[in-house]
Scaffold this motif. Structure first.
Motif, PDB file in Angstrom:
ATOM      1  N   LEU A 243      70.790 -37.047  21.382  1.00  0.00           N
ATOM      2  CA  LEU A 243      70.543 -35.631  21.605  1.00  0.00           C
ATOM      3  C   LEU A 243      71.871 -34.910  21.851  1.00  0.00           C
ATOM      4  N   ASP A 244      72.705 -35.555  22.651  1.00  0.00           N
ATOM      5  CA  ASP A 244      74.016 -35.001  22.960  1.00  0.00           C
ATOM      6  C   ASP A 244      74.803 -34.719  21.672  1.00  0.00           C
ATOM      7  N   VAL A 245      74.799 -35.694  20.787  1.00  0.00           N
ATOM      8  CA  VAL A 245      75.505 -35.534  19.508  1.00  0.00           C
ATOM      9  C   VAL A 245      74.949 -34.334  18.748  1.00  0.00           C
ATOM     10  N   LEU A 246      73.643 -34.303  18.659  1.00  0.00           N
ATOM     11  CA  LEU A 246      73.003 -33.253  17.879  1.00  0.00           C
ATOM     12  C   LEU A 246      73.290 -31.865  18.464  1.00  0.00           C
ATOM     13  N   LEU A 247      73.204 -31.779  19.796  1.00  0.00           N
ATOM     14  CA  LEU A 247      73.455 -30.485  20.435  1.00  0.00           C
ATOM     15  C   LEU A 247      74.903 -30.036  20.204  1.00  0.00           C
ATOM     16  N   HIS A 248      75.810 -31.002  20.294  1.00  0.00           N
ATOM     17  CA  HIS A 248      77.209 -30.679  19.998  1.00  0.00           C
ATOM     18  C   HIS A 248      77.352 -30.131  18.587  1.00  0.00           C
TER      19      HIS A 248
ATOM     20  N   GLU B 198      83.886 -36.333  22.845  1.00  0.00           N
ATOM     21  CA  GLU B 198      83.453 -37.472  23.662  1.00  0.00           C
ATOM     22  C   GLU B 198      81.959 -37.739  23.608  1.00  0.00           C
ATOM     23  N   VAL B 199      81.388 -37.601  22.436  1.00  0.00           N
ATOM     24  CA  VAL B 199      80.004 -38.034  22.284  1.00  0.00           C
ATOM     25  C   VAL B 199      80.031 -39.486  21.804  1.00  0.00           C
ATOM     26  N   SER B 200      78.927 -40.141  21.947  1.00  0.00           N
ATOM     27  CA  SER B 200      78.894 -41.561  21.625  1.00  0.00           C
ATOM     28  C   SER B 200      79.044 -41.799  20.122  1.00  0.00           C
ATOM     29  N   ASP B 201      79.950 -42.679  19.817  1.00  0.00           N
ATOM     30  CA  ASP B 201      80.211 -42.983  18.415  1.00  0.00           C
ATOM     31  C   ASP B 201      79.022 -43.711  17.790  1.00  0.00           C
ATOM     32  N   SER B 202      78.459 -44.604  18.588  1.00  0.00           N
ATOM     33  CA  SER B 202      77.345 -45.380  18.030  1.00  0.00           C
ATOM     34  C   SER B 202      76.113 -44.501  17.848  1.00  0.00           C
ATOM     35  N   ALA B 203      75.995 -43.456  18.705  1.00  0.00           N
ATOM     36  CA  ALA B 203      74.874 -42.529  18.539  1.00  0.00           C
ATOM     37  C   ALA B 203      74.978 -41.805  17.202  1.00  0.00           C
TER      38      ALA B 203
ATOM     39  N   LEU C 223      72.191 -41.906  14.201  1.00  0.00           N
ATOM     40  CA  LEU C 223      71.653 -40.698  13.565  1.00  0.00           C
ATOM     41  C   LEU C 223      71.835 -40.759  12.047  1.00  0.00           C
ATOM     42  N   VAL C 224      72.965 -41.287  11.634  1.00  0.00           N
ATOM     43  CA  VAL C 224      73.203 -41.411  10.199  1.00  0.00           C
ATOM     44  C   VAL C 224      72.223 -42.418   9.596  1.00  0.00           C
ATOM     45  N   LYS C 225      72.050 -43.531  10.318  1.00  0.00           N
ATOM     46  CA  LYS C 225      71.170 -44.592   9.840  1.00  0.00           C
ATOM     47  C   LYS C 225      69.734 -44.078   9.694  1.00  0.00           C
ATOM     48  N   ASN C 226      69.340 -43.235  10.646  1.00  0.00           N
ATOM     49  CA  ASN C 226      67.974 -42.718  10.625  1.00  0.00           C
ATOM     50  C   ASN C 226      67.801 -41.507   9.709  1.00  0.00           C
TER      51      ASN C 226
END
Length: 830
Positions: free
Chosen positions: A223-228, A255-260, A264-267
């Motif tokens: 969610l953090d990634v997406l909001l950013h 500083e958002v999670s790289d794996s997140a 998101l890309v995978k999904n």
DNA sequence: AGCACGCCGACT
DNA sequence: GTCGGCGTGCTC
């Protein structure tokens, strides 16, 4: 019209230019697969000699097979459209003829090395090899080494085997079929690739996006990634921005999670993609500035230039320092660009790094390419390709920018046209960018504007004799006064004991005053290092270079002695090499010593130094400039670097040492040079509002040229100079060709030079051939030099004369009596 | 300009 | 004999 079938029967041959110092073109056979797509100006890869694979440029296509030999095949075709225009190929030939070098040498400097391809012969172990008994001990070692690596090139193998010539061993290994040799060819240029992410288009729909956000409630990282992402890219408001995406680095920086991101890309929520970007786009967040409005005198100059272009192809703009030539240039460039033509703006290297680029970028944005040697080769390739594709219709660049593939030039501006850095000294082609620019413009029916505050005598002469148009700007922009120049007689001051070190008391008083006022001072000493020589007090021996006939310069920084000719350096000795005495004295003043003494005299002052040693890197140079601009420096000590192209607001005092050395330099251009350099450095004082002060220390204040500098009397200087030039038959009344003969053995060098001079004089007459003479520095890099100077009046058939000279030079090079001789020809030297 | 090729002397 | 040095001439 030939039938298609018939055409297919014809073999195509390509005459190519190889970028090396070999005369002639070489003919290669074009494989059928390339026969229709190959064109003049395309690059090809060819085998040249037995070992080399090189990039060459097609100069001519034809169907005539060579009679005396079997042509090799073109290995690869790199371009399906001309990378070099046919016009350029003509120009390369012209340059090679005019400057007496090979076309290959021209191509070699013209093409950025990123467009040439590197080839390395690689050696690999043959896995099918099964007769180890055949090998010698050494060969076995090499095979073992090769098995450890995928492959090694010749150099690497030579290093491993610890022999100079590894070829014999490899040859033997090839015969025994123990190894395979192959060529690795790769393009050096790599475009810059940006990794980006964007939301898959599915979620550009508001309702789906809302559902997604709800689903991610329990996955805070994602969610953090997406909001950013949504903060940077307003997806719903403008889907086209989503299409452009966001740099991945912008997210990782937040500083958002790289794996997140990966999840998101995978999904299938985010998608990753790559874009090839121009290396210039990153600094494209420039503010578009409107074209500056011109002052009335600038407006006047502009219309005079336009008028002059009606009749003349080349116009000289003589504008005093600070008269605001740049604004006039900008308006001209805009006008030409609007008419659909290209513009080239040449600047000397040192002037290009500074404010002017920023200023022009603001006006011209991404239409403008920058061609600079301080930039990486990738960037040069980018500009070259940008000119071909039409992306850059305007390029600002240094000397070598004249080789860019323009095909529709409307205007070439040569700013600071008197600058000597427009002339290339080494290696060949020893061309003059200003003169080449005039030739290019003529061929493309473009106009040339030469700009200078202190024009070269040649250009001013051309203007006076109506070959060039002439426009003047005599008013300083913002009506700032020209600096007040004062001479200090150091001979008298010395007698009165009013000199400390290299500083007269008069100068020091002024400097102190300036420091108290918190205004900046520039010190100009055209010598880098600490002291130009060191001398033994007991036996008077001066430390000199082993390879050259010059004294070694002591550099405080690094505590070493350096030769400014061959680059040799050694630690500063503690004792005299001749007598062993420890009394070694530094003699004379370089910038380092000036800096040191100033620091002792003014302990509180912040002092910086600007010379070749402190500005080796692009960043060091810029940092130094920024520091001076921000006022963090009280005093700046420097070589001629400080004189050129730098505008510092708060400099109100300029101090010059050793003007005499410049004036009396043994060269027919020394007066002109001294005037130009001193006028330029003086112009650094008092840019806006206040009148600046310039102090020049001299042993002889009554010299006429100093008076001309003080009064800014360019025309006076010109009149004196042009008379001298006419009386002694120097340019612009003649053309000079200098031939330097070099050999390790002095008598051989001298004899060869004499023989050459005699041969030349036989046909050209004795008046036209001077020398041979020993140059100022007799020996460089262990080679003894002799110079022969040829003066050719302009009425002479230059082409024929040069052809004859070239023939004699070739004879000398091939002569059995003078083995190991090297001959350098410099046309329009100096 | 490189660089292979060939000839010549030194050394195992 | 083999190895390395140096001089010579060619590169499509």
């Amino acid at each position: 019209m030939q039938s298609l079938e018939f055409q297919e029967e014809i073999t195509v041959f390509a005459d190519v230019i190889i970028p090396v110092a070999i005369p002639n073109l070489y003919t290669y056979r074009v494989p059928r697969e390339y026969a229709t797509s190959i064109c003049v100006g395309a690059r090809v890869i060819v085998q040249f000699g037995k070992t080399k694979v090189v990039t060459a440029v097609v100069a001519k296509l034809h169907n005539k097979p060579p009679e005396k030999y079997q042509a090799k095949y073109v290995l690869e075709l790199l371009d399906d459209a001309p990378l070099v225009t046919p016009q350029q190929i003509d120009l390369f030939h012209w340059i090679s003829e005019y400057y007496m070098c090979t076309v290959g040498e021209v191509l070699n400097v013209a093409l950025p090395s990123g467009l040439k391809i590197s080839s390395l012969s690689k050696v690999q172990f043959n896995p099918e090899f099964s007769y180890p008994d055949l090998l010698t001990e050494r060969e076995r070692e090499i095979i073992e080494e090769l098995k450890k690596h995928q492959s090694l090139n010749y150099d690497e193998l030579a290093r491993f085997a610890e022999v100079k010539n590894v070829y014999h061993i490899i040859k033997s290994l090839i015969q025994k079929k123990a190894v395979i040799v192959f060529e690795e060819v790769r393009e050096k240029y790599s475009p810059k690739i940006l990794k980006k992410v964007r939301l898959t288009s599915f979620y550009e729909d508001e309702s789906y996006l809302k559902i997604l956000l709800g689903e991610l409630e329990k996955k805070p990282q994602q969610l953090d990634v997406l909001l950013h992402y949504l903060r940077y890219v307003p997806v719903l408001r403008s889907p086209e921005l989503n299409n452009k995406g966001l740099e991945k680095s912008a997210l990782t920086k937040a500083e958002v999670s790289d794996s997140a991101i990966k999840t998101l890309v995978k999904n299938g929520i985010l998608e990753q993609f790559e874009v090839v970007v121009s290396r210039f786009e990153e600094d494209l967040d420039f503010v578009e500035a409107p074209t500056p409005t011109l002052s009335s005198s600038q407006e006047k100059a502009f219309s005079e230039i336009m008028n002059s272009f009606q009749e003349k192809d080349t116009t000289l703009l003589h504008g005093i320092t600070g008269s605001g030539k740049t604004e006039v240039y900008i308006k001209l460039i805009e006008q030409v660009l609007e008419s659909g033509s290209q513009v080239l703006y040449l600047l000397p290297e040192i002037a290009l790094t500074t404010q002017i680029v920023v200023r022009l970028r603001k006006v011209f944005g991404d239409k403008m390419g920058i061609y600079h040697s301080r930039f990486s080769d990738n960037e040069r390739v980018e500009v070259w390709k940008g000119v071909v594709s039409g992306k850059f219709s305007f390029v600002i660049g240094v000397r070598s920018a004249v080789f860019l593939p323009f095909d529709n030039l409307g205007l070439i501006i040569v700013d600071e046209e008197h600058e000597t850095s427009y002339k290339q000294f080494d290696p060949a082609p020893r061309y003059h960018a200003r003169d080449v620019a005039v030739v290019i413009a003529h061929r493309q029916k473009a106009k040339v504007l030469l700009g200078s505050a202190t024009p070269s005598i040649e250009s001013f002469y051309n203007a006076q004799t109506n070959r060039y148009g002439f426009v003047e700007m005599t008013e300083r922009f913002g009506s700032t006064q020209l600096p007040d120049i004062e001479l200090i007689d150091v001979k008298v001051a010395r007698k009165q004991k009013m000199v400390k070190g290299d500083f007269s008391d008069l100068m020091l008083d002024r400097v102190r005053l300036n420091l108290e006022k918190k205004e900046q001072t520039i010190f100009f000493q055209n010598r880098r290092g600490y002291s130009p020589y060191i001398q033994c007090e007991d036996c008077d021996t001066i430390a000199s270079c082993n390879n050259c006939d010059v004294s070694l310069t002591y550099h405080y920084n690094g505590q070493e002695l350096r030769c400014h000719y061959c680059g040799h350096h050694e630690p500063m000795p503690r004792t005299c090499q001749a007598c062993g005495s420890v009394k070694l004295r530094t003699r004379g003043y370089g910038t380092e010593k000036i800096e040191e003494e100033l620091q002792i005299l003014f302990p509180s002052a912040k002092i910086a130094r600007m010379d070749l040693d402190t500005t080796r890197t692009k960043t060091a140079f810029q940092t130094l400039i920024n520091e001076v601009e921000s006022g963090g420096v009280d005093m700046l000590v420097g070589t001629q670097m400080v004189a050129k192209g730098l505008d510092f607001e708060k400099v109100s005092l300029v101090c010059v040492f050793d003007a005499d050395r410049m004036i009396h330099f043994p060269d027919f251009r020394s007066a002109e040079r001294a005037f130009q350099l001193l006028t330029q450095v003086a112009g650094r004082a008092g840019r806006r509002g206040t009148q600046g002060k310039v102090l020049i220390q001299t042993n002889n204040p009554s010299q006429k040229i100093l008076k001309q500098i003080i009064e800014n009397d360019y025309v006076g200087l010109y009149k004196d100079e042009i008379k001298e030039r006419e009386d002694f038959q120097y340019p612009p009344f003649t053309r000079l060709i200098q031939i330097t003969v070099k050999h390790i053995d002095q008598p051989i060098a001298e004899k060869a030079a004499e023989e050459l001079a005699n041969k030349l004089a036989e046909k050209l007459s004795k008046q036209r051939v001077l020398g041979p003479e020993k140059p100022l520095v007799e020996r460089i890099r262990n080679q003894f030099l002799f110079e022969v100077m040829i003066k050719l009046e302009k009425t002479l058939n230059l082409k024929a004369a040069k052809a004859f000279i070239a023939e004699e030079v070739m004879n000398l090079r091939l002569s059995k009596d003078f083995k190991g001789i090297s001959v350098v020809v410099d046309v329009d030297c100096g």
